[in-house]
Design an enzyme around this catalytic site. Sequence first.
Site, short mmCIF file in Angstrom:
data_model
loop_
_atom_site.label_atom_id
_atom_site.label_comp_id
_atom_site.label_asym_id
_atom_site.label_seq_id
_atom_site.Cartn_x
_atom_site.Cartn_y
_atom_site.Cartn_z
N MET A 137 -13.36 23.92 0.53
CA MET A 137 -12.22 24.79 0.95
C MET A 137 -12.09 25.04 2.45
SD MET A 137 -12.63 27.80 -2.11
CE MET A 137 -14.11 28.23 -1.41
N ALA A 192 -17.75 20.03 2.93
CA ALA A 192 -17.99 19.16 1.72
C ALA A 192 -18.63 19.89 0.74
CB ALA A 192 -18.98 18.05 2.14
N ASP A 252 0.81 -1.16 -0.12
CA ASP A 252 0.06 0.05 -0.05
C ASP A 252 0.86 1.04 0.15
OD1 ASP A 252 -2.57 -0.96 -0.12
OD2 ASP A 252 -2.64 -1.37 2.16
#
Lengths: 689, 580
Positions: free
Chosen positions: A390, A386, A314
């Site tokens: 920003m 969401a 990973d």
Amino acid sequence: MPHPKTRPLFYGPITRRAIRDSFVKLNPRHMLRNPVMFIVEVGSLLTTVLAVLAYAGRLNEPPGFILAVSIWLWLTVLFANFAEAMAEGRGKAQADSLRRGRQDVSAKKLLDPKDKLKFDVVPASSLRKNDVVVVQSGALIPGDGDVIEGVASVDESAITGESAPVIRESGGDRSAVTGGTKVLSDWIVVRITANPGESFLDRMIGLIEAAKRQKTPNEIALEILLAGLTIIFLVTTVTLSPFSYYAVASSKLGTPVTVTVLVALLVCLIPTTIGGLLSAIGIAGMDRMIQKNVIAMSGRAVEAAGDVDVLLLDKTGTITLGNRQAVAFLPAEGVSDAELADAAQLASLADETPEGRSIVVLAKEKYGLRERDIKQLGATFVPFSAQTRMSGVNLDGRQLRKGADDAVAAWLKGNGGELSAAVKRTVDEIARQGGTPLVVADRTRVLGTIHLKDIIKGGIKERFGELRQMGIRTVMITGDNPLTAAAIAAEAGVDDFLAQATPEAKLELIRKHQAGGRLVAMTGDGTNDAPALAQADVAVAMNSGTQAAKEAGNMVDLDSNPTKLLEIVETGKQMLITRGALTTFSIANDVAKYFAIIPAAFATTYPVLKALNIMGLATPQSAILSAVIFNALIIVFLVPLALRGVRYRPIGAARLLRNNLLVYGIGGIIIPFIGIKLIDIILVGLHLV
Amino acid sequence: MTTNAWLQLALYLVVLIGLAKPLGSYMARVYEGEPHFLARWLAPVERLCYRWMGVKPQEEMDWKRYSAAVLLFSVVGFFFTYLLQRLQAVLPLNPAGMPGVEQKVAFNTAVSFVTNTNWQAYGGEATMSYLTQMAALTVQNFVSAATGMAVLIALIRGISRHESDQLGSFWADLVRGTLYILVPLSLILALALVSQGVVQTFAAYKTVPLVESLGPDTARVTTQVLPMGPAASQIAMKQLGTNGGGFFNVNSAHPFENATPFSNFLEVLAILMISAALCYTFGKMIRDTRQGWAILAAMTIVFVGLLIPCVLAENAHHPAYAALGIDQAPSPLQAGGNMEGKEVRFGITNSAEWAVATTSASNGSVNSMHDSFMPLGGVIPLWLMQLGEIIYGGVGSGLYGMLLFAIVTVFIAGLMVGRTPEYLGKKIEAYEMKMASLAILIPNLLVLFCTAIAVSTEAGRSGPLNTGAHGFSEVLYAFSSMSNNNGSAFAGLTATNWVYALIGGFAMWVSRFWIIIPTLAVAGSLGKKKLVPASAGTLETHTPLFVLLLVGTVLLVGALTHLPGLALGPIVEHLQLFAR
């Protein structure tokens, strides 16, 4: 609790128990598992009977010599048993300390899983699968289970040896808890997933105790070879008796070779060194995994680790540090570096994410901008949401924002500004290099771009280089887009990557490699890793992961450190190398033993054979005894090697073979010449023969 | 050793190795069914053979069916050979009026020729009719050799194929090997030998006047009987097919069997030619010729490493003569060294070279008497047989034996590089180790057990003509020869009683087929495996390091198993001889 890492090789209590166990293991039923050592035991018994007969005057041979041979043959068996008992003892000690950690606790079993206030207090041992319990701060978790409600910090040091507490919460990949660990703060509701005696801890203890140890495929193949050699030497020595009778009859000189000498020759020739240490090597291999805080579900898994051809790693946590960091400020046209840095720092002051912290730190380090207190400045923090995607601050009429380029572009547009072409180019450039661009803007004005970058772990590139030398391909698994993934892959030096990886794509990749005849290793923690873990040949589940992941894997890493896959591969290889090296050593030893015993055995019939006594051993008896003693002592001397394993260095196969052949092959021929001569000198010096 | 001796050995090796590639690649074409120049002429014959046998050449077999076919074919061959010997008195082509061969000897001989051993418990010219020599013995010379090659080809297919249990058709491999390889080569060699004076005739034995009559005046012997026969055709094949069973009792020491130094060169070359070239065939068929060269190199290292000491030992001064002050230096008038048991027309070097070649391959033909070698000169042929006839070895059988050793070597070496061992992309696991160990174990156990029986029984002890260490060497040599399907005799041994004829026959049979079956089992198992791609962590098996390791394994197993026996035989003889 005494951690195995700090335990010396010959830890007092373990050694004492091992010495006792060496005698218990003399039981022929146990010895039959190991044909080589069983033959030695039969030989010991035979010579003991002969010694008794000789002392009773029923045999015309020197009884002292037969007794000495007999004693050293018994010691040979005991030394081999000791090696096995030592290896087992180290595992048992670890199991005991785990068991000690498991006290019988009481559990608060909920009558209704939805109501955590109504419970019965029951002993933990009465809990069954699917019972639901509540565990409050300061209590021990009564059994393995999944958190279905709440969040708590848990001390898992009883299992992992790590003192730092970990967070366990319902849902997601951190929901699994282990029985015997302690809730330090808050409370959780746990659905029990294991019946008593089947818990993770129980199985771990069982594995460590090696009670159900099964021989691994490679170990079986090696045992066949050793059995073959043993049969050859058995027939070589047995037929030597008629050969010797014929020689005596036809040359009319001397006496035929005695049974004692034949038994001594047999034991010296059969591969007792590797035969005596073989099971210890296997147990110690698993034990070394435990010392690295990895529990292997079977010896087969440890062995497979040495054979791995492809490592799926990973990206996050293994190849890169967990978080991206700001590495550069790239101002828009007409904006100075310092102005951008200042705006970026202001926009990030209240941002507690690691990325946000790294922007503040970069501004301080590069432009000497001291960290300011957002409250003193009178600024209002605009948190990440969401919708806007920003975050930033409003300060003195300025609206400073930072965010992804498309989010900032949309915001600018709403304010009547727009992203300049130059900034767009910078954004694309950063993305192409595998970085993450963050655009900084002030209402309508674009100030520039922050370059966030995945930080490749130090030394990881060299590590991959070593793996390549070992013939192992590394594949990076990441959710990033192919462009970013390619850039990071190039920087980290992996051989290949899988971008925008889904569990299905991962599984597909593993199957593809396996179809090509390769063995695949991977690490995983989430439930969605479970299918891939089940498919992989060596699957290391993180202890922090879900129960499903742990069930699917064949190893569990208690430290939950994905980088450890590399060490696991090395341990697997080391186990195989140790077996090969000691086999070579054992067989090579026989040359010197022939030179000691053959001239001695036929000294009376063919005195000319003393020309073969190139070691100049004093008498036939001292020669035979020296060879037998050397054969026994070498097992003891090699116990540490068997337990620790041959040192492994990641170099190509050809160099590895050459080095090991020099040390264990050529060394195996030379060392017994020296050893037998030394023992002979000592025996003569002590007037023992 | 003289410069001449060195040059002869060098010439031999250059020609032998030089032929490996052309002959080897031709054989690969034959077995892979690719077109080649002989197929154009002989393909109808090949088809005819299949029609007679009632087989379809494209019908492949798994290892069990392949083994069954090999066994069936050999058992039938055994009965045919046995019956022909027993009934030769009433059959045609028996100008010397030979009676039927005695039971024990007929049994021993039948096993011996079917197993490619060609141990001879009889003297050819005094026992066998022309028909027996041709129809029983020479036929087996061809087909037992072709059987060995077929088994090798099946093993090679097992290595080169993957995820398949088919190893090819034994019948096709048998017919192709005989028709396209053995028949043409033996035809060429037989003609060359005839040109040198080797006989090839159906004429009866000839009575000729002696050049110098002998005996007392009352019973003066003035004539002698010269045995004749179709010798050249059988000799060519007995050399090429590593059979070794001579037409005449003294084998290739006989002037009608081996007439000139040139015929000697051809015959000794023929001993190793096919076996060496098969290494190249192996490389070609697995599509990695480096692997074939590596095996050939390992064989050549052992061969040269033992050839030189043998030649040196035979050229060395005898201590008994040295004590008498006799000049033993080679000169135009004398060979120097040990000429006992050697033919003057071949000399020491060619005799020692033949001895080493015939025992490194499982040939067993001789052009000198090994019994008369110096102890150290004699220990080398003896030990070469005990190594398992894998230094070039029998046609086919030498290489498959060597490949089993390679598997064992790879196993130990592979562990030392930290991977489950693999050979040519196939993982070596418990099953392969079991079968390889079995195949290596069996001949060794047979040598030891049979020798033990012989020295423990009255019948066995009555065999050797000598006593003491040399007598023991004679017995050990006989069973080393039979248990490894070599067939050469040390001489100095009466081999017709039950110990040598029956137990020896048993040893020959077991050794041949209980190696063939594990070999085919390994082939079947390897063929089913997946191919593991090579990586930097894979042990390379074509490197000098691996070659040396393989040589080391072969020598170590041979030494550790047989050192005690050798110590009681030739080593004691040597020490006693030089201690005086």
